[in-house]
Every structure is written in C-alpha cells, then in structure tokens.
Design an enzyme around this catalytic site. Structure first.
Site, mmCIF file in Angstrom:
data_model
loop_
_atom_site.group_PDB
_atom_site.id
_atom_site.type_symbol
_atom_site.label_atom_id
_atom_site.label_comp_id
_atom_site.label_asym_id
_atom_site.label_seq_id
_atom_site.Cartn_x
_atom_site.Cartn_y
_atom_site.Cartn_z
ATOM 1 N N HIS A 101 2.617 -13.660 73.741
ATOM 2 C CA HIS A 101 2.938 -13.594 72.297
ATOM 3 C C HIS A 101 4.098 -14.486 71.856
ATOM 4 C CE1 HIS A 101 0.881 -10.001 70.860
ATOM 5 N NE2 HIS A 101 0.764 -9.551 72.348
ATOM 6 N N HIS A 123 -2.339 -12.668 77.708
ATOM 7 C CA HIS A 123 -1.684 -13.400 76.885
ATOM 8 C C HIS A 123 -0.365 -13.511 76.563
ATOM 9 C CE1 HIS A 123 -3.151 -9.629 75.073
ATOM 10 N NE2 HIS A 123 -2.065 -9.631 74.306
HETATM 11 P P1 AMP Z 1 -1.676 -6.799 72.850
HETATM 12 O O1 AMP Z 1 -1.490 -5.619 72.213
HETATM 13 O O2 AMP Z 1 -0.290 -7.498 73.521
HETATM 14 O O3 AMP Z 1 -2.939 -6.735 73.808
HETATM 15 O O4 AMP Z 1 -1.902 -7.957 71.918
HETATM 16 C C1 AMP Z 1 -3.278 -8.180 71.508
HETATM 17 C C2 AMP Z 1 -3.211 -8.876 70.243
HETATM 18 O O5 AMP Z 1 -4.489 -9.744 69.711
HETATM 19 C C3 AMP Z 1 -2.879 -8.114 68.814
HETATM 20 O O6 AMP Z 1 -1.665 -8.894 68.467
HETATM 21 C C4 AMP Z 1 -3.861 -8.542 68.011
HETATM 22 O O7 AMP Z 1 -3.453 -8.385 66.948
HETATM 23 C C5 AMP Z 1 -4.485 -9.715 68.647
HETATM 24 N N1 AMP Z 1 -5.940 -9.813 68.542
HETATM 25 C C6 AMP Z 1 -6.947 -8.754 68.593
HETATM 26 N N2 AMP Z 1 -8.090 -9.283 68.107
HETATM 27 C C7 AMP Z 1 -8.047 -10.578 67.868
HETATM 28 C C8 AMP Z 1 -8.644 -11.599 67.058
HETATM 29 N N3 AMP Z 1 -10.179 -11.273 67.029
HETATM 30 N N4 AMP Z 1 -8.256 -12.918 66.860
HETATM 31 C C9 AMP Z 1 -7.088 -13.013 67.030
HETATM 32 N N5 AMP Z 1 -5.984 -12.138 67.378
HETATM 33 C C10 AMP Z 1 -6.622 -10.890 67.892
#
Ligand code: AMP
Ligand code: ZN
Length: 131
Positions: free
Chosen positions: A99, A97
């Site tokens: 950001h 993903h």
């Molecule tokens: P990363 O640390 O780069 O893998 O980012 C993962 C992101 O996913 C974090 O910013 C979380 O807040 C977000 N995240 C985790 N679970 C969910 C969810 N159910 N819906 C939306 N965002 C999520």
C-alpha cells in the site's frame, strides 16, 4: 484465479497507474487518502513472506518510484508504505501488494497506532530471535 490476477489479466477493470514485465500498480478502490495505490507482482504470490527476493526488490523499487511521484503530484506532506501479511495482520486479498498511502495531515484517513505492551520481555525475544 484471485481478484488481483483477474485485474492484471484485464478481466476486471481498474485504475492502472503503472505496469512493466513483472510489476503492476493501480489505485485502491477504497481510497484511504487521495492517491492510495497498490503495487504488486504480476505473478501470484500470497504475501511478502512468500515473495522471492529478486521479485521483492523490483516491487520495492517501483513502490519508491511511485511514492515519490504521487507525493510530488498530489503535494502530499508524507507517505506510509506498508503491507499486510495474512488475515491476522489485516490482509484481505491474498495476492501480495504494497500500500502507498499519501499523507496530508495527522487527521486524514489513516490511523496507525503503535501500542506498547507493558509486559513484553525484550530479553527473551532477543534470545529467541538473534542470529
Ligand atoms: P489488504 O487488506 O491489505 O489485503 O488490502 C486489500 C486492498 O485491496 C483494500 O485496500 C481494498 O480496498 C483493495 N481492493 C479490493 N478490491 C479491489 C479492486 N477491485 N480494485 C482495487 N482495489 C481493490
Ligand atoms: Zn493473484
């Protein structure tokens, strides 16, 4: 199945902003700043290192389109676009993903610090990395 695959399959609810055949975008559940958004492939790939280039170009195009839209609609002053690859780099969900983090001022929710390593050997790096 990973949590983002479950969201894409509508098994878990989310605030969906965009989707097409290949790409999906939703608001991050933990908003670092207002409008913090995640853009991802619908197909599960672990991170950017594993993403096929054609799919990556679609992700980047949608990321740019949404970034512009979010900045305009929320009157942000800038935006950070970033991705974390592997836990050592802070990746907590192993489904690739991007950001999108809109920026409002330097004291908003995001702190990014580039700390120079004073003992770095640039010449050695150049010799290892150059093509
Ligand atoms: P990363 O640390 O780069 O893998 O980012 C993962 C992101 O996913 C974090 O910013 C979380 O807040 C977000 N995240 C985790 N679970 C969910 C969810 N159910 N819906 C939306 N965002 C999520
Ligand atoms: Zn997945």
């Amino acid at each position: 199945m990973c949590i983002f695959c479950k969201i894409i399959n509508r098994e878990i609810p989310a605030s969906i902003l965009y989707e097409d055949e290949d790409v999906f975008a939703m608001l991050d559940i933990a908003q670092v700043t207002d409008g913090h958004t995640l853009v991802m492939p619908k197909e599960h790939v672990d991170n950017i290192l594993d993403c096929p280039p054609v799919l990556l170009s679609k992700i980047i195009s949608v990321t740019q389109m949404l970034s512009k839209d979010i900045v305009r609609k929320l009157d942000a002053k800038g935006v950070n676009v970033l991705t974390n690859a592997n836990p050592a780099a802070g990746q907590s969900v192993m489904h690739f993903h991007m950001h999108i983090i809109p920026r409002y001022d330097e004291s908003d929710g995001l702190i990014l610090r580039f700390k120079e390593n004073p003992t770095a050997d640039i010449k050695r790096m150049e010799n290892i990395l150059k093509k």
